[in-house]
Design a protein around this motif. Structure first.
Motif, PDB file in Angstrom:
ATOM      1  N   GLU A  96      22.305  -7.886  11.593  1.00  0.00           N
ATOM      2  CA  GLU A  96      21.027  -8.540  11.349  1.00  0.00           C
ATOM      3  C   GLU A  96      19.891  -7.738  11.976  1.00  0.00           C
ATOM      4  N   GLN A  97      18.839  -7.559  11.225  1.00  0.00           N
ATOM      5  CA  GLN A  97      17.678  -6.846  11.749  1.00  0.00           C
ATOM      6  C   GLN A  97      16.862  -7.742  12.675  1.00  0.00           C
ATOM      7  N   GLU A  98      16.170  -7.106  13.596  1.00  0.00           N
ATOM      8  CA  GLU A  98      15.270  -7.821  14.493  1.00  0.00           C
ATOM      9  C   GLU A  98      13.862  -7.269  14.314  1.00  0.00           C
ATOM     10  N   LEU A  99      12.918  -8.140  14.140  1.00  0.00           N
ATOM     11  CA  LEU A  99      11.513  -7.739  14.040  1.00  0.00           C
ATOM     12  C   LEU A  99      10.859  -7.993  15.380  1.00  0.00           C
ATOM     13  N   ILE A 100      10.455  -6.908  16.042  1.00  0.00           N
ATOM     14  CA  ILE A 100       9.867  -6.975  17.380  1.00  0.00           C
ATOM     15  C   ILE A 100       8.373  -6.708  17.277  1.00  0.00           C
ATOM     16  N   VAL A 101       7.592  -7.538  17.971  1.00  0.00           N
ATOM     17  CA  VAL A 101       6.139  -7.414  17.991  1.00  0.00           C
ATOM     18  C   VAL A 101       5.696  -7.116  19.411  1.00  0.00           C
ATOM     19  N   ARG A 148      13.015  -9.683   4.862  1.00  0.00           N
ATOM     20  CA  ARG A 148      11.666  -9.153   4.636  1.00  0.00           C
ATOM     21  C   ARG A 148      11.099  -8.460   5.872  1.00  0.00           C
ATOM     22  N   ALA A 149      11.960  -8.036   6.783  1.00  0.00           N
ATOM     23  CA  ALA A 149      11.476  -7.527   8.062  1.00  0.00           C
ATOM     24  C   ALA A 149      10.526  -6.354   7.909  1.00  0.00           C
ATOM     25  N   GLN A 150      10.862  -5.383   7.056  1.00  0.00           N
ATOM     26  CA  GLN A 150       9.997  -4.213   6.917  1.00  0.00           C
ATOM     27  C   GLN A 150       8.639  -4.596   6.348  1.00  0.00           C
ATOM     28  N   GLU A 151       8.650  -5.447   5.350  1.00  0.00           N
ATOM     29  CA  GLU A 151       7.383  -5.902   4.767  1.00  0.00           C
ATOM     30  C   GLU A 151       6.539  -6.627   5.814  1.00  0.00           C
ATOM     31  N   LEU A 152       7.155  -7.546   6.560  1.00  0.00           N
ATOM     32  CA  LEU A 152       6.410  -8.333   7.543  1.00  0.00           C
ATOM     33  C   LEU A 152       5.918  -7.466   8.689  1.00  0.00           C
ATOM     34  N   ARG A 153       6.693  -6.464   9.075  1.00  0.00           N
ATOM     35  CA  ARG A 153       6.275  -5.576  10.158  1.00  0.00           C
ATOM     36  C   ARG A 153       4.934  -4.924   9.860  1.00  0.00           C
ATOM     37  N   ALA A 154       4.817  -4.377   8.653  1.00  0.00           N
ATOM     38  CA  ALA A 154       3.584  -3.696   8.282  1.00  0.00           C
ATOM     39  C   ALA A 154       2.408  -4.661   8.262  1.00  0.00           C
ATOM     40  N   ARG A 155       2.632  -5.865   7.799  1.00  0.00           N
ATOM     41  CA  ARG A 155       1.533  -6.827   7.674  1.00  0.00           C
ATOM     42  C   ARG A 155       1.111  -7.385   9.031  1.00  0.00           C
ATOM     43  N   LYS A 171       2.461  -5.838   0.371  1.00  0.00           N
ATOM     44  CA  LYS A 171       2.049  -5.047   1.526  1.00  0.00           C
ATOM     45  C   LYS A 171       0.640  -5.367   2.026  1.00  0.00           C
ATOM     46  N   LEU A 172       0.011  -6.407   1.508  1.00  0.00           N
ATOM     47  CA  LEU A 172      -1.359  -6.726   1.896  1.00  0.00           C
ATOM     48  C   LEU A 172      -1.341  -7.686   3.073  1.00  0.00           C
ATOM     49  N   PRO A 184       2.619   2.732  -2.736  1.00  0.00           N
ATOM     50  CA  PRO A 184       3.002   1.323  -2.792  1.00  0.00           C
ATOM     51  C   PRO A 184       3.707   0.815  -1.548  1.00  0.00           C
ATOM     52  N   GLU A 185       4.179   1.710  -0.680  1.00  0.00           N
ATOM     53  CA  GLU A 185       4.842   1.276   0.544  1.00  0.00           C
ATOM     54  C   GLU A 185       3.916   1.285   1.757  1.00  0.00           C
ATOM     55  N   ALA A 186       2.673   1.695   1.590  1.00  0.00           N
ATOM     56  CA  ALA A 186       1.719   1.639   2.700  1.00  0.00           C
ATOM     57  C   ALA A 186       1.298   0.201   2.944  1.00  0.00           C
ATOM     58  N   ALA A 187       1.006  -0.125   4.185  1.00  0.00           N
ATOM     59  CA  ALA A 187       0.437  -1.431   4.505  1.00  0.00           C
ATOM     60  C   ALA A 187      -1.067  -1.372   4.271  1.00  0.00           C
ATOM     61  N   THR A 188      -1.608  -2.394   3.640  1.00  0.00           N
ATOM     62  CA  THR A 188      -3.049  -2.456   3.407  1.00  0.00           C
ATOM     63  C   THR A 188      -3.612  -3.713   4.048  1.00  0.00           C
ATOM     64  N   ALA A 189      -4.863  -3.639   4.439  1.00  0.00           N
ATOM     65  CA  ALA A 189      -5.562  -4.769   5.029  1.00  0.00           C
ATOM     66  C   ALA A 189      -7.038  -4.649   4.675  1.00  0.00           C
TER      67      ALA A 189
END
Length: 573
Positions: A29-34, A108-115, A201-202, A241-246
């Motif tokens: 299982e992946q872990e998303l660390i902030v 969705r860890a990678q997606e959420l990490r960028a956002r 990725k937004l 398409p894999e860049a995070a945008t804000a």
């Protein structure tokens, strides 16, 4: 800014593959660390997140609620950590109170990490350990009562190989070339954050309050679509398409503060895009419907200072040169306005201190794009500002992207639901700047994937000026009216990532008749020296020779390669 006009006639003015077939990968299982910003002093509770320092973390709290996530201290509460803290003054002890774990993200860890990394109060975020790639959920909203959006990527000429486009298709085949690990913040007025093609990725609005005007919203939506439109089988695909945008809105805080705040949320190699301009001194700063005389906002001292702050931090700033039809080399820009400070110097004069931003002009797309002709490919469009200060050009007409047409529904796809609007006519130095941002983000992603330092602002400008597809003459608009080259990602990679040519015997092959993703060209793939190497668009004769060699049971296929690209091939048996 955009220069959207009615379409004019005439010129001028996991899928099959050698590594994945038949396999089901399983892993831990992946872990998303902030990691929180120290000054925010975050406090995470079951009921939400707050700041003990009084910082505004409402965007973070809203994001967690919307995504049904929980943020919990990784090493326990601050009070508990204080009881077991290291001795005062002990060196090299990380502040453990800054670490948090996200629960509820699933695959969705990678997606959420960028956002989440782009949100206020957050320093960074990472996924650990990531033993195997996780699939990304598709949470795209379906349009009620409307057909599924078709695939518009075939209309996106700016994605194609140079000189027509920036060669995003080639970049996507390279590690990091889709913008992985890079964040782009668009500074302007408003966006349709719920658009069906921008969800993955937004990260949302990280500073300021968006305007409610539809034209502003269409503009921002179009910009984000060019850069980071989701990759899929419908709608458009962004250059990265894999860049995070804000998004960062200037409303309520001003443009300089918005740029400054955006830069503070980014690291070296990330990108701030400034999609704004103002009336300049040519017509005494008077607003005009035709935008004549409008100039880039670095003309104003506070905006210049904010951009300089960002570039000094290693953040790339890309700025629209704007649609004023002006020569920025004109003497009118050498005269200091009376209300400006005495230390001010013309930022458009390369002899003066530069803001460090990439300044972008608007060039014509290839004639015949969408059935229209705006002049010779890569020639300056009549509305684009020009001059020695400009670094690069992008498509200034006929850009296919998300959003509507000016203050109306999309001209490519409209209908009652704004989240499904698309346009074929996004234009101006705004569309051009978004194209350049996409190219730069792709390059930064590849550098990161290669464990190399990102381009500095100075290096980025130098690469844009010394590579790419050259500007062309047009009647009355010679190439001496400089807007610069159109970026060529592949050529820039050759300058940034020189690769020695290797060679070896092919051990096995894969003839990819139906490319995946579909945007990629037909490829012959050969396993050489421990990795798969690609030969794009192989001739029928080469295909047959390789097939025959391997069918004989004792193939003798010698391959020369640079990175994963085959540059030479000899079949002797």
């Amino acid at each position: 800014m955009s220069d959207q006009v009615q379409p004019a006639e005439g010129p001028g003015a996991s899928g099959p593959g050698p590594d994945g077939a038949g396999f089901t990968y399983r892993g831990a299982e992946q872990e998303l660390i902030v990691v929180a910003r120290p000054e925010a002093r975050l406090r995470a509770r079951a009921e939400g997140v707050r700041s003990a320092a009084g910082a505004d973390v409402s965007a973070l709290d809203m994001f967690l609620g919307d995504e049904q996530l929980t943020l919990e201290p990784l090493f326990g509460s601050e009070e508990r950590l204080q009881q077991s803290a290291a001795a005062p003054g002990e060196p090299d002890v990380p502040d453990l109170t800054l670490f948090y774990r996200v629960r509820g993200g699933g695959s969705r860890a990678q997606e959420l990490r960028a956002r989440i990394a782009a949100l206020p109060g957050i320093d960074t975020a990472y996924v650990k350990p990531g033993a195997v790639p996780a699939s990304v959920d598709d949470d795209r909203r379906l349009k009620e009562g409307a057909p599924v959006t078709p695939d518009f990527s075939g209309r996106q000429g700016c994605l194609r190989p140079a000189p027509e486009g920036v060669d995003a298709h080639w970049a996507w085949q390279r590690p990091g070339g889709s913008g992985q690990g890079v964040t782009v913040i668009d500074v302007e007025g408003a966006w349709q954050l719920g658009h069906e093609d921008l969800a993955a990725k937004l990260a949302g609005v990280v500073v300021g309050t968006p305007l409610t005007d539809l034209a502003w919203r269409n503009h921002g939506t179009a910009v984000i679509g060019v850069i980071g439109g989701d990759r899929g089988e419908s709608g458009v695909t962004g250059i990265v398409p894999e860049a995070a945008t804000a998004a960062a809105s200037f409303q309520g805080i001003g443009t300089a503060a918005a740029i400054h705040a955006a830069a503070d949320r980014l690291g070296p190699g990330d990108v701030v895009l400034v999609e704004l301009h103002r009336p300049g001194p040519r017509f005494e700063y008077a607003g005009r419907d035709d935008q004549r005389g409008y100039v880039a906002i670095e003309w104003w001292p506070d905006d210049f200072a904010a951009i300089r702050y960002a570039t000094a931090r290693g953040v790339l700033v890309v700025e629209a040169a704007d649609n004023g039809g002006e020569s920025l080399d004109d003497a009118v820009y050498e005269r200091r306005p009376d209300e400006f400070p005495e230390w001010w110097r013309n930022p458009f004069n390369p002899s003066n201190q530069s803001s460090g931003a990439v300044l972008v002009g608007a060039g014509a797309p290839p004639p015949g794009t969408h059935g229209r002709d705006h002049g010779p490919d890569r020639s300056r469009l009549a509305f684009s500002n020009y001059g020695a200060r400009l670094d690069a050009q992008g498509w200034g007409r006929e850009v296919t992207t998300t959003g509507g047409f000016w203050d109306r529904p999309g001209d490519l796809q409209g209908g009652p639901e704004e989240i499904a609007w698309y346009t074929d006519t996004f234009s101006g130095t705004s569309s051009a700047s978004a194209v350049v941002v996409g190219a730069l983000a792709s390059l930064q992603g590849m550098l990161k994937a290669a464990s190399l330092p990102p381009m500095s602002p100075e290096r980025a400008r130098e690469v844009l000026r010394t590579t790419g597809s050259p500007q062309q003459d047009a009647p009355g608009r010679p190439a001496s009216q400089r807007i610069g080259n159109r970026p060529d990602i592949r050529a820039a990679v050759g300058r940034l990532l020189p690769q020695a040519v290797g060679s070896g015997q092919a051990e096995r092959y894969w003839d990819e008749l139906l490319p995946y993703p579909s945007e990629l060209p037909p490829r012959l793939r050969l396993f050489v020296a421990g990795a798969w190497r690609n030969l794009n668009h192989p001739s029928p004769e080469i295909r047959q020779a390789v097939h025959t060699a391997f069918a004989g049971g004792r193939p003798d296929v010698r391959v020369w390669f640079s990175d994963d690209e085959i540059v030479g091939l000899v079949v002797t048996g």
